[in-house]
Design a protein around this motif. Structure first.
Motif, short mmCIF file in Angstrom:
data_model
loop_
_atom_site.label_atom_id
_atom_site.label_comp_id
_atom_site.label_asym_id
_atom_site.label_seq_id
_atom_site.Cartn_x
_atom_site.Cartn_y
_atom_site.Cartn_z
N LYS A 53 0.81 -1.07 -0.06
CA LYS A 53 0.05 0.05 -0.08
C LYS A 53 0.87 1.13 0.03
O LYS A 53 0.57 2.24 -0.58
CB LYS A 53 -1.01 0.11 1.30
N PHE A 54 1.91 1.38 0.95
CA PHE A 54 2.86 2.32 0.80
C PHE A 54 3.38 2.58 -0.49
O PHE A 54 3.50 3.87 -0.95
CB PHE A 54 3.91 2.02 1.99
N LEU A 55 3.91 1.48 -1.08
CA LEU A 55 4.52 1.70 -2.50
C LEU A 55 3.50 2.25 -3.48
O LEU A 55 4.13 3.20 -4.17
CB LEU A 55 5.27 0.40 -2.85
N ARG A 56 2.54 1.87 -3.58
CA ARG A 56 1.46 2.66 -4.46
C ARG A 56 1.22 4.01 -4.00
O ARG A 56 1.22 4.73 -4.88
CB ARG A 56 0.19 1.48 -4.26
N MET A 81 7.78 3.92 7.62
CA MET A 81 6.65 4.36 6.65
C MET A 81 5.96 5.52 7.38
O MET A 81 5.53 6.44 6.83
CB MET A 81 5.86 3.07 6.49
N ASN A 82 5.77 5.38 8.92
CA ASN A 82 5.16 6.56 9.51
C ASN A 82 5.89 7.86 9.31
O ASN A 82 5.27 8.68 9.01
CB ASN A 82 5.05 6.12 10.88
N ALA A 83 7.08 7.71 9.56
CA ALA A 83 7.94 9.08 9.34
C ALA A 83 8.00 9.74 8.14
O ALA A 83 8.00 10.70 7.82
CB ALA A 83 9.53 8.87 9.78
N TRP A 84 7.91 8.76 7.07
CA TRP A 84 7.97 9.12 5.72
C TRP A 84 6.57 9.82 5.47
O TRP A 84 6.57 10.81 4.65
CB TRP A 84 8.05 7.97 4.66
N ARG A 85 5.32 9.22 5.77
CA ARG A 85 4.12 9.93 5.58
C ARG A 85 3.91 11.17 6.22
O ARG A 85 3.62 12.13 5.88
CB ARG A 85 3.08 8.98 6.27
N GLU A 86 4.50 11.42 7.52
CA GLU A 86 4.61 12.61 8.31
C GLU A 86 5.32 13.75 7.62
O GLU A 86 4.96 14.71 7.48
CB GLU A 86 5.08 12.46 9.53
N THR A 87 6.57 13.30 7.11
CA THR A 87 7.27 14.30 6.28
C THR A 87 6.60 14.63 4.74
O THR A 87 6.65 15.74 4.36
CB THR A 87 8.72 13.52 5.90
#
Length: 62
Positions: A8-11, A52-58
Motif C-alpha cells: 500500500k505504501f509503495l502504491r 513508513m510513518n515517518a515518511w508519511r509525516e514528512t
C-alpha cells in the motif's frame, strides 16, 4: 501483515520496491524476499513501520 502495508505504501508514494528496501531495511531485496515468503523479525517489522510513518509525516507536512 507487513507486506500488505508495504505494498500500500509503495502504491501511495509510487516508490520502487528496491528503493524502499534500501531506505527502510538497508536491503534492496527486502520487499522481494517478503513477497516470496520471508518473515521479518519483530524488530525489523517495527523499524519498517516506523520508517513508513515517518515518511508519511514528512511527505504530508505541508
Amino acid at each position: 501483515m507487513l507486506i500488505r502495508r508495504i505494498e500500500k505504501f509503495l502504491r501511495e508514494f509510487d516508490m520502487p520496491a528496491t528503493k524502499f528496501g534500501r531506505l527502510a531495511a538497508h536491503d534492496p531485496r527486502f520487499v522481494l524476499d517478503l513477497r516470496n515468503g520471508r518473515i521479518p523479525r519483530t524488530g525489523t517489522e517495527a523499524r519498517v513501520d516506523g520508517f513508513m510513518n515517518a515518511w508519511r509525516e514528512t511527505e504530508h507536512a505541508g
